[in-house]
Design a protein around this motif. Sequence first.
Motif, PDB file in Angstrom:
ATOM      1  N   PHE A  20       0.819  -1.213   0.000  1.00 58.78           N
ATOM      2  CA  PHE A  20       0.000   0.000   0.000  1.00 58.78           C
ATOM      3  C   PHE A  20       0.854   1.264   0.000  1.00 58.78           C
ATOM      4  CE2 PHE A  20      -3.403  -2.674   2.226  1.00 58.78           C
ATOM      5  CZ  PHE A  20      -4.054  -2.951   1.038  1.00 58.78           C
ATOM      6  N   SER A  21       1.921   1.267   0.780  1.00 62.01           N
ATOM      7  CA  SER A  21       2.753   2.466   0.891  1.00 62.01           C
ATOM      8  C   SER A  21       3.511   2.746  -0.403  1.00 62.01           C
ATOM      9  CB  SER A  21       3.733   2.333   2.060  1.00 62.01           C
ATOM     10  OG  SER A  21       3.038   2.275   3.277  1.00 62.01           O
ATOM     11  N   LEU A  22       4.159   1.741  -0.969  1.00 61.25           N
ATOM     12  CA  LEU A  22       4.938   1.972  -2.185  1.00 61.25           C
ATOM     13  C   LEU A  22       4.036   2.284  -3.376  1.00 61.25           C
ATOM     14  CD1 LEU A  22       7.704  -0.729  -1.728  1.00 61.25           C
ATOM     15  CD2 LEU A  22       7.929   1.754  -1.452  1.00 61.25           C
ATOM     16  N   THR A  23       2.920   1.586  -3.488  1.00 62.40           N
ATOM     17  CA  THR A  23       1.975   1.874  -4.571  1.00 62.40           C
ATOM     18  C   THR A  23       1.374   3.265  -4.392  1.00 62.40           C
ATOM     19  OG1 THR A  23       1.462  -0.472  -4.792  1.00 62.40           O
ATOM     20  CG2 THR A  23      -0.114   1.085  -5.749  1.00 62.40           C
ATOM     21  N   GLY A  24       0.964   3.567  -3.171  1.00 61.10           N
ATOM     22  CA  GLY A  24       0.379   4.884  -2.892  1.00 61.10           C
ATOM     23  C   GLY A  24       1.357   6.010  -3.140  1.00 61.10           C
ATOM     24  N   ALA A  25       2.605   5.847  -2.723  1.00 62.52           N
ATOM     25  CA  ALA A  25       3.619   6.885  -2.950  1.00 62.52           C
ATOM     26  C   ALA A  25       3.840   7.099  -4.443  1.00 62.52           C
ATOM     27  CB  ALA A  25       4.928   6.506  -2.265  1.00 62.52           C
ATOM     28  N   ALA A  26       3.864   6.017  -5.201  1.00 61.67           N
ATOM     29  CA  ALA A  26       4.049   6.146  -6.657  1.00 61.67           C
ATOM     30  C   ALA A  26       2.878   6.885  -7.292  1.00 61.67           C
ATOM     31  CB  ALA A  26       4.218   4.763  -7.290  1.00 61.67           C
ATOM     32  N   ILE A  27       1.667   6.586  -6.857  1.00 57.39           N
ATOM     33  CA  ILE A  27       0.486   7.270  -7.392  1.00 57.39           C
ATOM     34  C   ILE A  27       0.507   8.747  -7.016  1.00 57.39           C
ATOM     35  CG2 ILE A  27      -2.031   7.423  -7.225  1.00 57.39           C
ATOM     36  CD1 ILE A  27      -2.006   4.315  -6.920  1.00 57.39           C
ATOM     37  N   ILE A  28       0.848   9.044  -5.769  1.00 47.15           N
ATOM     38  CA  ILE A  28       0.919  10.439  -5.319  1.00 47.15           C
ATOM     39  C   ILE A  28       1.926  11.211  -6.158  1.00 47.15           C
ATOM     40  CG2 ILE A  28       1.608  11.945  -3.402  1.00 47.15           C
ATOM     41  CD1 ILE A  28       0.511   9.665  -1.530  1.00 47.15           C
ATOM     42  N   LEU A  29       3.103  10.647  -6.358  1.00 49.72           N
ATOM     43  CA  LEU A  29       4.129  11.333  -7.157  1.00 49.72           C
ATOM     44  C   LEU A  29       3.683  11.501  -8.608  1.00 49.72           C
ATOM     45  CD1 LEU A  29       7.334   9.671  -5.688  1.00 49.72           C
ATOM     46  CD2 LEU A  29       6.590  12.053  -5.392  1.00 49.72           C
ATOM     47  N   ALA A  30       3.051  10.479  -9.176  1.00 47.92           N
ATOM     48  CA  ALA A  30       2.563  10.585 -10.556  1.00 47.92           C
ATOM     49  C   ALA A  30       1.521  11.694 -10.677  1.00 47.92           C
ATOM     50  CB  ALA A  30       1.991   9.243 -11.016  1.00 47.92           C
ATOM     51  N   LEU A  31       0.620  11.761  -9.712  1.00 48.06           N
ATOM     52  CA  LEU A  31      -0.398  12.816  -9.740  1.00 48.06           C
ATOM     53  C   LEU A  31       0.216  14.193  -9.517  1.00 48.06           C
ATOM     54  CD1 LEU A  31      -3.251  11.087  -7.693  1.00 48.06           C
ATOM     55  CD2 LEU A  31      -3.348  11.750 -10.113  1.00 48.06           C
ATOM     56  N   ALA A  32       1.180  14.270  -8.624  1.00 50.66           N
ATOM     57  CA  ALA A  32       1.795  15.567  -8.310  1.00 50.66           C
ATOM     58  C   ALA A  32       2.525  16.161  -9.504  1.00 50.66           C
ATOM     59  CB  ALA A  32       2.755  15.423  -7.132  1.00 50.66           C
ATOM     60  N   PHE A  33       3.065  15.299 -10.361  1.00 49.31           N
ATOM     61  CA  PHE A  33       3.838  15.793 -11.508  1.00 49.31           C
ATOM     62  C   PHE A  33       3.130  15.586 -12.825  1.00 49.31           C
ATOM     63  CE2 PHE A  33       7.173  15.128  -8.294  1.00 49.31           C
ATOM     64  CZ  PHE A  33       7.686  16.416  -8.295  1.00 49.31           C
ATOM     65  N   LYS A  34       1.854  15.242 -12.782  1.00 54.02           N
ATOM     66  CA  LYS A  34       1.090  15.030 -14.013  1.00 54.02           C
ATOM     67  C   LYS A  34       0.934  16.349 -14.765  1.00 54.02           C
ATOM     68  CE  LYS A  34      -3.291  13.243 -15.719  1.00 54.02           C
ATOM     69  NZ  LYS A  34      -4.589  12.707 -15.350  1.00 54.02           N
ATOM     70  N   ARG A  35       1.198  16.276 -16.032  1.00 55.04           N
ATOM     71  CA  ARG A  35       1.023  17.458 -16.890  1.00 55.04           C
ATOM     72  C   ARG A  35      -0.418  17.516 -17.351  1.00 55.04           C
ATOM     73  NH1 ARG A  35       5.885  19.863 -17.545  1.00 55.04           N
ATOM     74  NH2 ARG A  35       7.672  18.482 -17.587  1.00 55.04           N
ATOM     75  N   ARG A  36      -0.881  18.717 -17.532  1.00 58.85           N
ATOM     76  CA  ARG A  36      -2.250  18.881 -18.026  1.00 58.85           C
ATOM     77  C   ARG A  36      -2.358  18.359 -19.436  1.00 58.85           C
ATOM     78  NH1 ARG A  36      -4.631  24.609 -15.945  1.00 58.85           N
ATOM     79  NH2 ARG A  36      -4.176  24.261 -13.761  1.00 58.85           N
ATOM     80  N   SER A  37      -3.429  17.635 -19.696  1.00 61.71           N
ATOM     81  CA  SER A  37      -3.637  17.154 -21.062  1.00 61.71           C
ATOM     82  C   SER A  37      -4.215  18.281 -21.908  1.00 61.71           C
ATOM     83  CB  SER A  37      -4.580  15.946 -21.056  1.00 61.71           C
ATOM     84  OG  SER A  37      -5.755  16.254 -20.360  1.00 61.71           O
ATOM     85  N   LEU A  38      -3.913  18.215 -23.169  1.00 58.81           N
ATOM     86  CA  LEU A  38      -4.365  19.277 -24.095  1.00 58.81           C
ATOM     87  C   LEU A  38      -5.796  19.151 -24.468  1.00 58.81           C
ATOM     88  CD1 LEU A  38      -1.219  19.335 -26.368  1.00 58.81           C
ATOM     89  CD2 LEU A  38      -1.815  20.918 -24.556  1.00 58.81           C
TER      90      LEU A  38
END
Length: 158
Positions: free
Chosen positions: A140-158
Amino acid sequence: MPRSLVQARLLALVLPAALLAGAWGSQLIGGLYPCEMCHWQRWPHYAALVPALLAFVIPGTAAKRAMVVLAALAIAASGAIGVFHAGVEYHWWEGITACTAPAPRGGDLLADILSRPLIRCDVPQWTLGGISLAGFNAIFSLTGAAIILALAFKRRSL
């Protein structure tokens, strides 16, 4: 503020809070007493709550993102400790604490036994599908951390 950062901020707060609630619930309600390494896994979650909460009150998108990233790194640290602890429980490697060391031979055996913790780190108290609580924390922690980081650095889609 981007929607993905809003989601990351919420997950960075809810995930460690939920995992700590589960840990405390299993202890206080379920009667599962934590070993030394279980406590090690809790500390990064406590630490993650601080920047996660700050991400809700400090101004500026960049500052909020930085707090979310700090929370994600702390959550990942708990997951890494969980991997190590699960490996000790599954006997993939030896632990580094007295709660995993074999009883010494010779000397005052009773004093040695009484000085050891009652809850051993290398024996899981509870499993589901062969996965211990330390293993679930790692997942849960490693998966959750990866999701949080992916969301935090997600670029806006065009």
